[in-house]
Design a protein around this motif. Structure first.
Motif, PDB file in Angstrom:
ATOM      1  N   UNK A 245      -5.882  27.049 -51.055  1.00 39.19           N
ATOM      2  CA  UNK A 245      -4.617  27.054 -51.781  1.00 39.19           C
ATOM      3  C   UNK A 245      -4.221  25.634 -52.191  1.00 39.19           C
ATOM      4  N   UNK A 246      -3.282  25.504 -53.124  1.00 37.52           N
ATOM      5  CA  UNK A 246      -2.842  24.171 -53.559  1.00 37.52           C
ATOM      6  C   UNK A 246      -1.771  23.572 -52.654  1.00 37.52           C
ATOM      7  N   UNK A 247      -1.459  24.245 -51.547  1.00 37.07           N
ATOM      8  CA  UNK A 247      -0.422  23.759 -50.635  1.00 37.07           C
ATOM      9  C   UNK A 247      -0.820  24.053 -49.193  1.00 37.07           C
ATOM     10  N   UNK A 248      -0.222  23.311 -48.254  1.00 40.42           N
ATOM     11  CA  UNK A 248      -0.408  23.589 -46.830  1.00 40.42           C
ATOM     12  C   UNK A 248       0.624  24.627 -46.388  1.00 40.42           C
ATOM     13  N   UNK A 249       0.442  25.128 -45.170  1.00 36.43           N
ATOM     14  CA  UNK A 249       1.430  26.034 -44.599  1.00 36.43           C
ATOM     15  C   UNK A 249       1.057  27.495 -44.650  1.00 36.43           C
ATOM     16  N   UNK A 250       0.018  27.841 -45.412  1.00 36.29           N
ATOM     17  CA  UNK A 250      -0.348  29.251 -45.498  1.00 36.29           C
ATOM     18  C   UNK A 250       0.822  30.088 -45.961  1.00 36.29           C
ATOM     19  N   UNK A 251       1.071  31.189 -45.271  1.00 36.25           N
ATOM     20  CA  UNK A 251       2.146  32.103 -45.663  1.00 36.25           C
ATOM     21  C   UNK A 251       3.535  31.605 -45.262  1.00 36.25           C
ATOM     22  N   UNK A 252       3.599  30.462 -44.578  1.00 36.73           N
ATOM     23  CA  UNK A 252       4.901  29.874 -44.249  1.00 36.73           C
ATOM     24  C   UNK A 252       5.462  29.039 -45.400  1.00 36.73           C
ATOM     25  N   UNK A 253       4.672  28.838 -46.422  1.00 37.29           N
ATOM     26  CA  UNK A 253       5.047  27.926 -47.501  1.00 37.29           C
ATOM     27  C   UNK A 253       6.349  28.355 -48.181  1.00 37.29           C
ATOM     28  N   UNK A 254       7.205  27.380 -48.422  1.00 39.38           N
ATOM     29  CA  UNK A 254       8.471  27.597 -49.129  1.00 39.38           C
ATOM     30  C   UNK A 254       8.492  26.773 -50.416  1.00 39.38           C
ATOM     31  N   UNK A 255       9.132  27.331 -51.445  1.00 41.63           N
ATOM     32  CA  UNK A 255       9.344  26.602 -52.696  1.00 41.63           C
ATOM     33  C   UNK A 255      10.837  26.418 -52.912  1.00 41.63           C
ATOM     34  N   UNK A 256      11.234  25.199 -53.240  1.00 44.05           N
ATOM     35  CA  UNK A 256      12.654  24.950 -53.464  1.00 44.05           C
ATOM     36  C   UNK A 256      13.030  25.370 -54.883  1.00 44.05           C
ATOM     37  N   UNK A 257      13.888  26.388 -54.959  1.00 42.90           N
ATOM     38  CA  UNK A 257      14.355  26.912 -56.245  1.00 42.90           C
ATOM     39  C   UNK A 257      15.883  26.922 -56.221  1.00 42.90           C
ATOM     40  N   UNK A 258      16.499  26.238 -57.162  1.00 43.87           N
ATOM     41  CA  UNK A 258      17.969  26.160 -57.243  1.00 43.87           C
ATOM     42  C   UNK A 258      18.581  25.650 -55.928  1.00 43.87           C
ATOM     43  N   UNK A 259      17.847  24.733 -55.262  1.00 35.34           N
ATOM     44  CA  UNK A 259      18.345  24.175 -54.006  1.00 35.34           C
ATOM     45  C   UNK A 259      18.179  25.091 -52.806  1.00 35.34           C
ATOM     46  N   UNK A 260      17.410  26.154 -52.966  1.00 38.98           N
ATOM     47  CA  UNK A 260      17.208  27.149 -51.901  1.00 38.98           C
ATOM     48  C   UNK A 260      15.734  27.168 -51.511  1.00 38.98           C
TER      49      UNK A 260
END
Length: 375
Positions: A35-50
């Motif tokens: 994947x292009x990120x670490x964290x596996x299924x724990x990965x979070x994306x910041x959207x609208x400050x959330x």
């Protein structure tokens, strides 16, 4: 001479925890992930400050004080308490099954009234099964009816479970529901564990701190150049699909997967709760997650002008999809045992996590497993 002591395949929770412990022990560690990120299924994306949980809601909970102290030493966790709500044909019920649920279902107001109603429905179901010559529940439906009775089964269990597994409850094994928690108190806290919460700032910070000063290669597929990567380290920690590791030599294991339909809404509060399950089978999604409620409380919710929700759809896994849950049936259990026998002969490969062990894990179980692992 190997360049690394450990090559860790997969930067999810198991891989990141293992990397942290190995690095702490002075080992040379490389983590790779396709994947292009670490964290596996724990990965979070910041959207609208959330912080949006991109692969579904993850709520950390444990009764192990050492585990709780450890995760809080990596990043401080907040006070989030998981209190999901069920929506059945527009009517709301609190979960898990407690006095609030029983009042909403039957109008009963005392523990004795609730228990009488539950036992009345349980006994009716058991007597009906006995009349049909059934002494032991043969499937999930019979097991649930014998534990909780018809009303709660039909409204809060049946539709949700069939959507989740893509199979009729009469075709699912009874052991999936070994027991159903019944609380004769007004308590909507879903978990019985002493500690629960979400990392302050989201799970990305938690994983980033675990992988501090660890070599990480992203967008890297182990299987695209397997021989090269196998010669990189003395030992391999594999967290991917065990059947893929052995080139599906016995056949492919089956999984359930989850797809997400994300929406941004121009309101401060969409549903008033982080998790609402939709238990009516006619509703195609299993639940709606409103992500801001994991980390924002009270006035903080209104201070953020927008909100993000995810509708979750459970379906059969196919190539190209993300495998989530093992399918607990006789065929897959037998197949996994064959792969497990092969894995047990490996001297320099460690298999860990839900895909490599074909087993569902809660996060605290992974953390505890690594903390007690002997390198």
């Amino acid at each position: 001479m190997f360049q690394y002591d450990y090559l860790i395949i997969g930067a999810g929770l198991f891989g990141s925890m293992f990397a942290y412990k190995a690095k702490l022990a002075g080992k040379r560690v490389l983590v790779i992930d396709k994947r292009p990120h670490v964290g596996g299924n724990l990965y979070c994306e910041n959207i609208e400050g959330i912080n949006v949980h991109k692969y579904g809601a993850h709520i950390f909970h444990t009764s192990n004080k050492d585990v709780w102290s450890f995760v809080n030493s990596i990043v401080e966790f907040n006070r989030y308490t998981n209190s999901p709500v069920a929506n059945y044909k527009g009517k709301l019920y609190n979960l898990p099954f407690n006095m609030n649920t029983f009042y909403q279902m039957w109008g009963v107001k005392t523990p004795n009234e609730a228990l009488m109603k539950i036992n009345e429905q349980r006994n009716s179901a058991i007597e009906k099964m006995r009349g049909e010559g059934i002494s032991t529940p043969r499937n999930l439906e019979e097991q649930a009816l014998s534990l909780i009775g018809n009303d709660i089964y039909e409204k809060l269990i049946k539709g949700y479970t069939e959507k989740q597994w893509g199979r009729s409850c009469t075709d699912l094994p009874a052991f999936i529901i070994k027991r159903l928690p019944v609380r004769l108190v007004f308590d909507n806290n879903y978990f019985n564990d002493k500690y629960q919460g979400i990392p302050i700032g989201g799970y990305n910070i938690f994983i980033k701190n675990l992988l501090y000063k660890v070599d990480v290669n992203l967008n890297t597929d182990f299987f695209s150049n397997r021989i090269y990567w196998e010669n990189m380290a003395e030992k391999i920690v594999f967290t991917g699909k065990i059947d893929e590791f052995y080139n599906y030599c016995f056949g492919k294991l089956e999984y359930r997967t989850v797809c997400f339909e994300e929406e941004i809404h121009d309101c401060t509060n969409y549903q008033g709760n982080a998790v609402i399950n939709y238990t009516d089978k006619s509703v195609p999604y299993t639940r709606i997650i409103e992500h801001k409620h994991f980390e924002m409380f009270g006035l903080e919710v209104d201070a953020c002008p927008k909100t993000v929700i995810s509708k979750e759809y459970s379906m059969e896994w196919k190539e190209g999809m993300e495998p989530y849950y093992p399918v607990n049936d006789e065929r897959n259990s037998r197949l996994y045992q064959q792969y497990k026998a092969l894995a047990s002969q490996e001297k320099n490969v460690i298999f860990g996590g839900r895909l490599a062990e074909y087993q569902y894990y809660d996060m605290h179980q992974i953390v505890e497993k690594i903390l007690t692992f002997n390198l």
